[in-house]
Write a protein that holds these residues in place. Structure first.
Motif, mmCIF file in Angstrom:
data_model
loop_
_atom_site.group_PDB
_atom_site.id
_atom_site.type_symbol
_atom_site.label_atom_id
_atom_site.label_comp_id
_atom_site.label_asym_id
_atom_site.label_seq_id
_atom_site.Cartn_x
_atom_site.Cartn_y
_atom_site.Cartn_z
ATOM 1 N N UNK A 21 0.838 -1.202 0.000
ATOM 2 C CA UNK A 21 0.000 0.000 0.000
ATOM 3 C C UNK A 21 0.872 1.252 0.000
ATOM 4 N N UNK A 22 1.947 1.209 0.778
ATOM 5 C CA UNK A 22 2.849 2.362 0.841
ATOM 6 C C UNK A 22 3.500 2.604 -0.515
ATOM 7 N N UNK A 23 3.969 1.530 -1.161
ATOM 8 C CA UNK A 23 4.527 1.672 -2.516
ATOM 9 C C UNK A 23 3.534 2.373 -3.439
ATOM 10 N N UNK A 24 2.332 1.803 -3.486
ATOM 11 C CA UNK A 24 1.329 2.282 -4.438
ATOM 12 C C UNK A 24 0.896 3.705 -4.148
ATOM 13 N N UNK A 25 0.762 4.057 -2.876
ATOM 14 C CA UNK A 25 0.308 5.406 -2.538
ATOM 15 C C UNK A 25 1.340 6.460 -2.920
ATOM 16 N N UNK A 26 2.620 6.075 -2.957
ATOM 17 C CA UNK A 26 3.673 7.015 -3.353
ATOM 18 C C UNK A 26 3.814 7.110 -4.869
ATOM 19 N N UNK A 138 9.207 -13.915 0.350
ATOM 20 C CA UNK A 138 8.484 -13.559 1.564
ATOM 21 C C UNK A 138 7.132 -12.959 1.191
ATOM 22 N N UNK A 139 6.144 -13.149 2.054
ATOM 23 C CA UNK A 139 4.788 -12.667 1.781
ATOM 24 C C UNK A 139 4.752 -11.174 1.498
ATOM 25 N N UNK A 140 5.599 -10.402 2.161
ATOM 26 C CA UNK A 140 5.627 -8.959 1.923
ATOM 27 C C UNK A 140 6.052 -8.658 0.496
ATOM 28 N N UNK A 141 7.111 -9.312 0.042
ATOM 29 C CA UNK A 141 7.590 -9.064 -1.320
ATOM 30 C C UNK A 141 6.595 -9.570 -2.352
ATOM 31 N N UNK A 142 5.957 -10.697 -2.096
ATOM 32 C CA UNK A 142 4.957 -11.216 -3.028
ATOM 33 C C UNK A 142 3.833 -10.206 -3.220
ATOM 34 N N UNK A 143 3.373 -9.630 -2.136
ATOM 35 C CA UNK A 143 2.273 -8.676 -2.224
ATOM 36 C C UNK A 143 2.717 -7.390 -2.905
ATOM 37 N N UNK A 152 0.711 -1.196 -12.464
ATOM 38 C CA UNK A 152 1.590 -0.657 -13.483
ATOM 39 C C UNK A 152 2.819 0.070 -13.013
ATOM 40 N N UNK A 153 3.522 -0.452 -12.018
ATOM 41 C CA UNK A 153 4.783 0.159 -11.598
ATOM 42 C C UNK A 153 5.710 -0.935 -11.065
ATOM 43 N N UNK A 154 6.980 -0.593 -10.898
ATOM 44 C CA UNK A 154 7.980 -1.520 -10.383
ATOM 45 C C UNK A 154 8.322 -1.113 -8.957
ATOM 46 N N UNK A 155 7.977 -1.914 -7.941
ATOM 47 C CA UNK A 155 8.302 -1.523 -6.567
ATOM 48 C C UNK A 155 9.804 -1.545 -6.318
ATOM 49 N N UNK A 156 10.263 -0.626 -5.488
ATOM 50 C CA UNK A 156 11.673 -0.581 -5.099
ATOM 51 C C UNK A 156 11.873 -1.529 -3.923
ATOM 52 N N UNK A 158 14.477 -2.633 -2.629
ATOM 53 C CA UNK A 158 15.663 -2.397 -1.804
ATOM 54 C C UNK A 158 15.315 -1.658 -0.517
ATOM 55 N N UNK A 159 14.100 -1.144 -0.431
ATOM 56 C CA UNK A 159 13.649 -0.450 0.768
ATOM 57 C C UNK A 159 12.403 -1.152 1.310
ATOM 58 N N UNK A 160 12.112 -0.927 2.580
ATOM 59 C CA UNK A 160 10.923 -1.513 3.192
ATOM 60 C C UNK A 160 10.337 -0.511 4.173
ATOM 61 N N UNK A 161 9.114 -0.073 3.881
ATOM 62 C CA UNK A 161 8.431 0.879 4.742
ATOM 63 C C UNK A 161 6.955 0.537 4.774
ATOM 64 N N UNK A 162 6.442 0.279 5.967
ATOM 65 C CA UNK A 162 5.034 -0.072 6.098
ATOM 66 C C UNK A 162 4.121 1.145 6.041
ATOM 67 N N UNK A 163 4.636 2.306 6.414
ATOM 68 C CA UNK A 163 3.848 3.523 6.336
ATOM 69 C C UNK A 163 2.794 3.676 7.412
ATOM 70 N N UNK A 164 2.785 2.777 8.396
ATOM 71 C CA UNK A 164 1.737 2.845 9.420
ATOM 72 C C UNK A 164 2.169 3.729 10.585
#
Length: 326
Positions: A21-26, A138-143, A152-156, A158-164
């Motif tokens: 969600x954090x990836x997509x919202x950015x 890992x489930x996080x990367x799969x999602x 329609x984007x490529x998640x980065x 190399x970083x991990x941020x939940x945004x919560x």
């Protein structure tokens, strides 16, 4: 563009979806996100600021009263509500038959994993678009990959941020560093012995930290009170709403937890978190975070308090060093 996320349970699975969600919202600020989740975890979903409307299901409760008229009325009301929102896309991030059936109620195109990627291949029969995502991630990367493919984007990666963000709240009259001890978990074989929790609490006090713990049922209450009795400086928080516990947890200096949803939440908050796994493999679903670590008991072996404290000190030093760099 309006997107509905379907990830109904469990707490750990819900938390694993936040980085996507954090990836997509950015990357896609043009998208608004709603979420459909089990009623018990609605407060957890609300922790992410990008989530708008939260729809709740009660599949666990409905299954126990399948022939009750109230169950069918609730399900019908959910269907009407979802359809009235006119979503452009539904992402089934769970890949189960139950989540696919929930996604279908929105009456919008559904994106999900393909047959080789979904946890239950039968779920893909309800999808309009299927995406291949390796199952050995890992489930996080799969999602995160699923969201990127669907939107329609490529998640980065190399970083991990939940945004919560932790909700407001704290414990009155506590100053200084706190360590939240999450001893409660769903299975007896996943529980660390109470003697080890007591030993850990004593070592924390020796290091100038205040242990904090809580409980959600009578068995957990016995353990929490035993820790409090053996280590009087421990703060035992009474059984409380999940949002209140999340607020206290999110402002802790350190978290030490068993294999339980709140341990995943701590790592999602980016806190120094030591997870103690005794009967399950962390594998592809264990806690992930910038300062999260898992100690796994060897077959026939155990994890001792000294190991946990040593790992906790390493994570605390790492987090402090990174704060200093910032």
């Amino acid at each position: 563009m309006k997107v509905l996320i379907v990830k109904t349970s469990s707490m750990g699975d819900v938390i694993h979806t936040f980085p996507a969600v954090e990836d997509a919202s950015l990357v896609r600020p043009d998208i608004s996100f709603d979420w459909c989740v089990e009623e018990a975890f609605a407060g957890i979903v609300a922790l992410h600021p990008a989530i708008g409307r939260i729809h709740t299901v009660a599949i666990r409760r409905w299954r126990k009263a399948l022939f009750n008229g109230g169950t069918w009325r609730e399900a019908a009301a959910l269907r009407r509500t979802l359809r009235s929102c006119h979503y452009d896309l539904v992402i089934d991030a769970q890949g189960l038959l139950k989540s696919a059936l929930v996604a279908r109620q929105a009456g919008a195109p559904i994106a999900g994993f393909d047959r080789s990627s979904a946890r239950e291949p039968s779920a893909t029969l309800f999808y309009d678009v299927n995406y291949s995502v390796p199952r050995d991630l890992h489930a996080i990367e799969r999602t995160r990959r699923l969201f990127g493919l669907a939107l329609g984007y490529q998640p980065d990666l190399s970083t991990l941020n939940s945004g919560i963000v932790p909700p407001a709240g704290t414990i009155a009259n506590i100053r200084g560093k706190t360590a939240f001890l999450l001893h409660g978990t769903s299975r007896e074989d996943k529980k660390w012995p109470v003697e080890d929790w007591i030993g850990t609490a004593r070592l924390l006090v020796d290091r100038g930290m205040t242990p904090v713990t809580t409980w959600s049922n009578e068995r957990e209450k016995i353990v929490a009170e035993a820790i409090g009795k053996a280590v009087p400086s421990t703060v035992v928080v009474p059984k409380s709403p999940l949002a209140d516990i999340a607020a206290i947890l999110g402002r802790s200096t350190l978290v030490i937890g068993a294999d339980t949803g709140l341990t995943h939440l701590a790592s999602g908050f980016g806190l120094p978190t030591v997870a103690v796994f005794l009967a399950t493999e962390p594998g592809l679903t264990g806690p992930r975070g910038p300062y999260a670590s898992t100690l796994l008991a060897a077959p026939g072996g155990r994890v001792v308090p000294a190991e946990v404290i040593a790992e906790a000190e390493r994570l605390l030093e790492l987090s402090q060093a990174n704060i200093g760099e910032d």
